[in-house]
Design an enzyme around this catalytic site. Structure first.
Site, short mmCIF file in Angstrom:
data_model
loop_
_atom_site.label_atom_id
_atom_site.label_comp_id
_atom_site.label_asym_id
_atom_site.label_seq_id
_atom_site.Cartn_x
_atom_site.Cartn_y
_atom_site.Cartn_z
N THR A 172 0.83 -1.20 0.00
CA THR A 172 0.00 0.00 0.00
C THR A 172 0.87 1.25 0.00
OG1 THR A 172 -1.80 -1.09 1.11
CG2 THR A 172 -1.70 1.28 1.36
N ARG A 207 -12.28 -8.93 -4.40
CA ARG A 207 -12.36 -8.26 -3.10
C ARG A 207 -12.08 -6.76 -3.26
NH1 ARG A 207 -8.17 -6.42 0.27
NH2 ARG A 207 -8.75 -6.22 2.45
N1 ASP Z 1 -5.54 -2.15 3.57
C1 ASP Z 1 -5.20 -2.87 2.38
C2 ASP Z 1 -6.32 -3.79 2.02
O1 ASP Z 1 -6.93 -4.37 2.91
C3 ASP Z 1 -3.96 -3.68 2.49
C4 ASP Z 1 -2.75 -2.93 2.96
O2 ASP Z 1 -2.83 -1.80 3.38
O3 ASP Z 1 -1.66 -3.51 2.92
O4 ASP Z 1 -6.58 -3.98 0.86
#
Ligand code: ASP
Length: 139
Positions: A4, A32
């Protein structure tokens, strides 16, 4: 790349902005949608208060509505940014488990990095000040 990347910014006119991009979580179901593109969950900005970009367990961040919650705690409870971030990351922790990590910036230019993981790649730059870059908690 699946990690991210989040950003928050304040311009000289007082406009706050937040952005979050993610490849999601390892092993996620096809189709998702995580918290990152959901305004109020993984990302939120409001010129009245602050800008927030989250990373971590998206389902947890969505269910706890973390980004909007930081804004609401500043706006309606008059918490400072740090206390609002800490409380938003703690709210419903007994019922909703998972990592909540975020960067936040308020209209005064204060920056908060909050993370429950061992590390979070992060950095900030304010006007002509020296750039801050860090990985581990103690830095
Ligand atoms: N929050 C992100 C998600 O659930 C993943 C991440 O931040 O690494 O898609």
């Amino acid at each position: 790349m699946k990690d991210t990347v989040g950003a928050v910014a304040l311009d000289k006119h007082g406009n706050l902005a937040a952005a979050t991009s993610t490849g999601g979580l390892a092993g996620q179901h096809v189709g998702r949608v995580g918290d990152s593109p959901l305004v109020g969950a993984g990302v939120y900005a409001n010129n009245e208060t602050c800008a927030i970009s989250c990373t971590g367990d998206g389902e947890c961040i969505m269910r706890a509505n973390v980004a909007f919650n930081v804004h609401a705690l500043v706006k309606y409870k008059s918490l400072n940014l740090h206390d609002a971030v800490v409380q938003a990351c703690q709210d419903y922790k007994d019922k909703i488990t998972g990592d909540r990590n975020l960067i936040a910036l308020n209209k005064e230019g204060n920056i908060v990095f909050q993370f429950e993981t061992n590390l979070m790649f992060r950095g900030s730059r304010k006007n002509d000040e020296v750039t801050y870059v860090a990985i581990w908690k103690e830095e």
